[in-house]
Design an enzyme around this catalytic site. Sequence first.
Site, PDB file in Angstrom:
ATOM      1  N   CYS A  56      -1.139  26.408 -33.314  1.00 57.79           N
ATOM      2  CA  CYS A  56      -1.411  25.097 -33.915  1.00 57.79           C
ATOM      3  C   CYS A  56      -0.459  24.058 -33.328  1.00 57.79           C
ATOM      4  CB  CYS A  56      -1.226  25.149 -35.430  1.00 57.79           C
ATOM      5  SG  CYS A  56      -2.069  26.527 -36.216  1.00 57.79           S
ATOM      6  N   CYS A  74       0.915  28.002 -37.269  1.00 57.56           N
ATOM      7  CA  CYS A  74       1.228  29.054 -36.313  1.00 57.56           C
ATOM      8  C   CYS A  74       1.546  28.417 -34.946  1.00 57.56           C
ATOM      9  CB  CYS A  74       0.062  30.025 -36.187  1.00 57.56           C
ATOM     10  SG  CYS A  74      -1.504  29.220 -35.821  1.00 57.56           S
TER      11      CYS A  74
END
Lengths: 340, 77
Positions: B14, B11
């Site tokens: 991250c 995501c």
Amino acid sequence: MKKHLSLYVVKGIGLLVIWGLVYWNLEPFANWFTYGFLGLPQEHHFSTALQFFVFETPKVLMLLTLIVFVVGIIRSFFTPERTRQILAGKSEAVGNVLAALLGIVTPFCSCSAVPLFIGFVTAGIPLGVTLSFLISAPMVNEIALVLLFGMFGWKVAAIYLGMGLTIAMVAGWVIGRLKMERHVEDWVYATGPTAGLEDEKIDLTARIQLGRDAVRDIVGKVWLYVMIGIAVGAGIHGYVPANAMASFMGKGAWWSVPLSVVIGVPMYSNAAGIIPIVQALLGKGAALGTVLAFMMAVIALSLPEAIILRKVLKPRLLAVFFGVVAMGIMLVGYLFNAIM
Amino acid sequence: MKKIQILGTGCSKCKLLTANAEAAVKAMGLEATIEKVEKIQDIMKFGVMTTPALVVDGQVKSAGKALSPEDIKKFLA
């Protein structure tokens, strides 16, 4: 640290007073700006739309900032680890209720849905209770709550909150009754119990900073959607004739509730983008139950979420999960059309 | 030589954490490897419930937050 805290408190009270003074004067200001300063005629399409925009934009952004800040502080008390501790070992019905409530206050991002799911079920939390949490967390959304409160008043906001919680509790409970544990991907239960992090001890100063970070993060991300949404809302408010929506989203059209849900489920939007549409539909004669059903279908269920959850749920359980939640949303939509 | 691992399924948070970890390592002039752990089965072995998570030398330091380079430096010191 102590010095820091008293500084924050003094600053906080000062800001709150200014916030209140500005907030309660927004409407007179919008009226003065539109009709006095610009000298636009009353009862005119453009001036009605402009007055709406000048009033609603600061109002909604201010409400949003305040609530996101408060929710940011509340959430610092509820880590996923602590929520798991609370839920582990609770009986099913009590667990469903608690899980739905904790779904509101536990910080949650949909990209963490899978590790959270595994962390919960491997700690022995029943499948249905875990799903109650996973339904409530995205569906009962603080941004949606604020926008509904700001645009329609506390009754609609309370209905939304109550509906969201009820659906999360009941849908999770129903799935628990169906005993579908074997439709969870096999490797999930093979994963040993996860330990999780120790709770960090944080003081009030740090919590206030977390609240401030939440404001920067969330308001920084959604303010543009809010403004676009209000602009669209303003246009509709000024230009679209009243009752334009009544014939196909009004109470009389029984098929409009399921249709709203069917259209809403695959759609994905954040709450900030969807509420102004809700506002527009409702203002022009759509029924409240139908519109809320549409909104909940959009923010609670989505295609990306299905793809994420497919990693841990076999197709059958995934279908049941979406089906039960969609049914719940539909029932509540009908219920509200019937009683409002 | 420190071993830094970033846990996350990809995501945006991250990616931010990975970039910030790289910045922190560079700023401190550390010798470190940064590895991304993206498979959910591997992530679960670390026992985290939220992503992204920061792991230094096999120990989970933080989970669920996209830490700033400043915060990451504290865990690397």
